[in-house]
Design a protein around this motif. Structure first.
Motif, PDB file in Angstrom:
ATOM      1  N   GLY B 409       0.793  -1.240   0.000  1.00 55.30           N
ATOM      2  CA  GLY B 409       0.000   0.000   0.000  1.00 55.30           C
ATOM      3  C   GLY B 409       0.815   1.274   0.000  1.00 55.30           C
ATOM      4  O   GLY B 409       0.243   2.368   0.081  1.00 55.30           O
ATOM      5  N   PHE B 410       2.133   1.164  -0.094  1.00 56.48           N
ATOM      6  CA  PHE B 410       2.946   2.382  -0.103  1.00 56.48           C
ATOM      7  C   PHE B 410       2.858   3.052  -1.479  1.00 56.48           C
ATOM      8  O   PHE B 410       2.753   2.378  -2.503  1.00 56.48           O
ATOM      9  CB  PHE B 410       4.403   2.060   0.246  1.00 56.48           C
ATOM     10  N   ARG B 413      -2.955   5.981  -2.101  1.00 59.75           N
ATOM     11  CA  ARG B 413      -3.873   6.341  -1.005  1.00 59.75           C
ATOM     12  C   ARG B 413      -4.539   5.090  -0.454  1.00 59.75           C
ATOM     13  O   ARG B 413      -4.828   4.152  -1.203  1.00 59.75           O
ATOM     14  CB  ARG B 413      -4.921   7.330  -1.502  1.00 59.75           C
ATOM     15  N   THR B 414      -4.792   5.128   0.843  1.00 60.54           N
ATOM     16  CA  THR B 414      -5.410   3.956   1.477  1.00 60.54           C
ATOM     17  C   THR B 414      -6.906   3.878   1.177  1.00 60.54           C
ATOM     18  O   THR B 414      -7.524   2.842   1.365  1.00 60.54           O
ATOM     19  CB  THR B 414      -5.249   4.020   3.005  1.00 60.54           C
ATOM     20  N   ALA B 448       5.737   7.898   3.570  1.00 62.22           N
ATOM     21  CA  ALA B 448       4.406   7.313   3.790  1.00 62.22           C
ATOM     22  C   ALA B 448       3.680   8.094   4.866  1.00 62.22           C
ATOM     23  O   ALA B 448       4.303   8.736   5.716  1.00 62.22           O
ATOM     24  CB  ALA B 448       4.550   5.858   4.225  1.00 62.22           C
ATOM     25  N   GLN B 452      -0.742   4.805   6.233  1.00 60.15           N
ATOM     26  CA  GLN B 452      -0.214   3.797   5.300  1.00 60.15           C
ATOM     27  C   GLN B 452       0.646   2.779   6.044  1.00 60.15           C
ATOM     28  O   GLN B 452       0.546   1.571   5.803  1.00 60.15           O
ATOM     29  CB  GLN B 452       0.624   4.481   4.205  1.00 60.15           C
TER      30      GLN B 452
END
Lengths: 136, 619
Positions: B409-410, B413-414, B448, B452
């Motif tokens: 996920g880096f 956007r989450t 990050a 994140q």
């Protein structure tokens, strides 16, 4: 048969006119009465709506007060002010049990009773306590 | 004397003619009113009697997962004075004695009024002196004179009066006192979840957070009534012609728990008092669903006094600020290498040599905090070896390492539901320089957001699935009926469940006797975490006195129930040892102890631990 006199027709006309007037007057008064009732009911329902709105506003106000009172910060303050000394338990203080804690408590109590009863045999009759369903 | 027939007929005819004439007169007048003057009269009636009353919708509440009110609306009153109404009332009384008595009565009421309003009596008395206010001459027709002045019928005394106080004021029956009811947003928790909730300003505009993002649901729809009013400007309900009912706003239920939120905010206050950091963030979530149980930042602000807080303080730094994740990022290198089957926890690497040959070139490895010799993968994680992490990444190669970083996920956007989050920074391998493969695995050359980092750790905890963080649980209509629910959302599979369980056990080693987080385990609850300390870049150079310290982890390692992130940016610690271990780990430990009790997390028995570890910790 003799024809009715001329003024009799006029009299009849006047009577009919009066009847018509009375009838239309009644209708008119009825209409006024109905309108009055409509007004009264409309105003009463408006007043009720206003009352409901007042109550809802009051509820909102109370909900805010309750929320402020149960806010964790407020509870902690109360804890200090009332010197209750309540603190979160530490893991070392916690005894975790498997199964139903109520049943364990009931078993423990019964064990205490029967142990007491065994110790008391010979002197006088053992004292029994009834374990109610709420403890099962 | 008997009346002659002709005379009687004549009188009857006259009477009939009279009646007909009266009816005709009425008819003529009706025609005149209904036809000739109709438009003008209608205009007059419309202006004088018609009114449109707008009913304002009540804004929905914001609640936590347990139904505690976090934001709600409360009616308040603004009290004002129409001094001319009092003057007219007194002038209407012609009897001087009675007028004097009434004047004295009104004065006595004003003393009580001043006390209820909390204002000096002189100020209240001043408001009751009739005055004039300037008005545009072209609009000045109200009092018959065109002098650019009109009667001032609204002199504000005080706003923010509660309903209870106003009831007492109303009971005084003060002549000339008027009031206007307004809805104000109230936040009973003051600072609680300030960065998540956002606020509604005095103009009624939602400014940030849930208030802004879910404004469409919260605000509702105003209703209106078209009706007529009487001479006293009261609505005549019987003449309501059109009515659009008001629709109150929906309630938004969050996933956060007020008690958890309070715990973390309390810890943040402690961090602020002790270290005066630039900022600090704590996030707590459920790894299996991605539900955020608490998210808070230092510094924070009181939502009821938002206007006193600088804009900088109002930022939700957990999603807006980017930092180098530091050693927390080593979960990517370790997780990826294990997942690919390139290494086992016992595979050894020489971490003493500062140079390593990579694709035919000798690369300089980063420095270590301690001198290490040969370390296994398990030790690389627990000791947080920079060189070990670099060698794990090199084992995979740039592209595969980058792919895993992305899967964690880096650089993206989450999907946080409140928006406003930063993407972070993760450059693709074609933009890397020769040393990036050695520096990125230790969390440099990558940026990050705290969220994140948290969600990446959450993926390790939940069997390798990257989830979208959930902050909204459901939306309820004004009657309390649930209209929309939000469940877990899977973004992708990062690691195999077995790899994530294995990595969880390695992360548990971090709090072991040899780990960087030694001493911060909670016995029986298997803390699995990673310390992180990043040197800050000041004037383009890494400096050794300013750090971002972090401690990100979860527990229990073999049956994860909580993911917890603590990040402290630039803590002021004597001697400059503001490392994750020193500033973030103690907070993590304290919070873990509290959460274990509050969330009733059961300790893990050794037998269960091994079994769960083998099954990947899946529930």
């Amino acid at each position: 048969m003799k024809p009715p006199p001329a003024n009799a027709n006029i009299n009849r006309l006047i009577v009919l006119s009066l009847l018509l007037l009375v009838f239309s007057g009644t209708l008119g008064l009825g209409a006024v009465w109905v309108r009055q009732e409509i007004s009264a009911i409309a105003n009463r329902s408006r007043a009720l709506e206003a009352q409901i709105a007042d109550v809802e506003r009051g509820l909102d106000e109370i909900n805010v007060l309750v929320a402020e009172a149960v806010n964790p910060d407020a509870l902690l303050r109360q804890n200090e002010v009332m010197r209750l000394g309540l603190v979160s338990p530490q893991e070392a203080q916690v005894r975790r049990v498997d199964g139903s804690p109520e049943l364990r408590l009931a078993t423990k109590r019964n064990r205490e009773i029967f142990n007491l009863a065994t110790a008391a045999v010979g002197d006088h009759a053992p004292e029994f306590r009834i374990v109610t369903a709420s403890l099962r | 004397m008997p009346m002659s027939k002709g005379f009687a007929n004549h009188r009857l005819t006259l009477l009939s003619l009279g009646v007909v004439a009266c009816f005709m007169a009425v008819g003529v007048r009706l025609v005149y009113l209904q036809v000739v003057d109709r438009d003008e009269l209608l205009r007059f009636v419309d202006k004088a009697r018609r009114q449109i009353v707008i009913e304002h919708a009540r804004r929905g509440a914001i609640l936590d997962a347990r139904g505690n009110l976090l934001a709600t609306s409360r009616s308040e009153l603004t009290v004002a004075v129409d001094a001319w109404a009092l003057a007219d009332f007194l002038a209407a009384e012609k009897n001087p004695a009675r007028r004097a008595r009434k004047t004295a009565e009104e004065q006595a009421k004003r003393i009580t009024l001043a006390a209820l309003l909390g204002l000096p009596l002189a100020e209240v008395e001043k408001a009751f002196i009739p005055g004039l206010r300037p008005i545009k001459p072209e609009a000045d027709k109200r009092d018959g004179k065109v002098d650019g002045l009109t009667k001032d019928r609204w002199v504000k005394l005080r706003e923010g009066i509660s309903e209870a106080t106003y009831d007492r004021i109303e009971a005084l029956n003060v002549r000339g006192l008027t009031a206007e009811r307004v809805y104000r947003r109230v936040y009973p928790g003051n600072e609680l979840a300030a960065h998540l909730l956002g606020f509604v300003n005095k103009e009624g505009a939602a400014a940030a957070g849930v208030e802004s993002k879910f404004d469409l649901y919260l605000k509702g729809e105003d209703g209106w009534i078209e009706s007529e009013k009487d001479g006293a400007r009261r609505e005549m309900a019987q003449f309501r012609s059109r009515e659009v009912p008001v629709q109150d706003g929906h309630d938004v239920v969050l996933t956060i728990d007020s008690v958890v939120q309070h715990m973390i905010e309390n810890e943040l206050r402690g961090i602020g008092a002790k270290y005066q950091p630039k900022f600090a963030t704590i996030i707590v979530s459920d790894p299996m669903s991605g539900r955020i149980l608490g998210m808070a930042n230092y510094p924070s602000f009181n939502l009821n006094e938002y206007n006193k807080a600088p804009l900088d303080v109002q930022r939700n730094r957990a999603i807006t600020d980017q930092i180098e994740p530091g050693s927390v990022f080593k979960i990517v290198a370790a997780g990826a290498a294990l997942d690919q089957g390139l290494v086992t926890p016992l595979t050894g690497f020489d971490c003493s040599n500062p140079l390593v040959n990579y694709k035919g070139r000798d690369l300089k490895l980063p420095k270590e905090d301690h001198d290490f010799g040969r370390l296994t993968v398990a030790e690389i994680v627990s000791h947080s070896s920079n060189r070990g992490a670099a060698q794990l990444a090199m084992l995979m190669g740039e592209q595969r390492f980058y792919d895993y970083a992305q899967k964690f996920g880096f650089g993206q956007r989450t999907g946080f539901q409140l928006g406003g989050e930063e993407r972070g920074m993760l450059a693709s391998p074609k933009h890397w320089d020769g040393l990036t493969i050695t520096r990125m695995p230790m969390g440099h050359a990558v940026a990050a957001t705290p969220l994140q980092m948290h969600m990446a750790m959450s993926a390790v905890a939940n069997g390798g699935v990257l989830l979208r963080p959930q902050i909204i649980q459901e939306i309820r209509d004004a009657e309390g009926k649930v209209t929309q629910t939000f469940g877990p959302e899977r973004v992708g599979q990062v690691l195999k469940p077995s790899t994530s369980a294995l990595l969880a056990q390695l992360l548990h080693g971090v709090v072991g006797p040899e780990g960087t987080g030694a001493g911060f385990d909670v016995p029986g609850f298997e803390i699995a975490a990673k310390t992180g300390t990043t040197q800050k870049i000041i004037d383009g150079r890494y400096v050794t006195t300013h750090h971002v310290g972090s401690f990100v982890g979860f527990f229990p390692a073999s049956r994860p129930e909580v993911v917890l992130t603590v990040i402290v940016d630039d803590a002021r610690v004597p001697g400059g040892s503001n490392y994750g271990r020193a500033v973030a780990a103690p907070v993590f430990h304290r919070l873990a102890e509290q959460l274990v009790q509050y969330l009733d997390i059961k300790p893990v028995q050794p037998a269960t631990r091994n079994l769960l570890a083998m099954t990947g910790g899946a529930r």
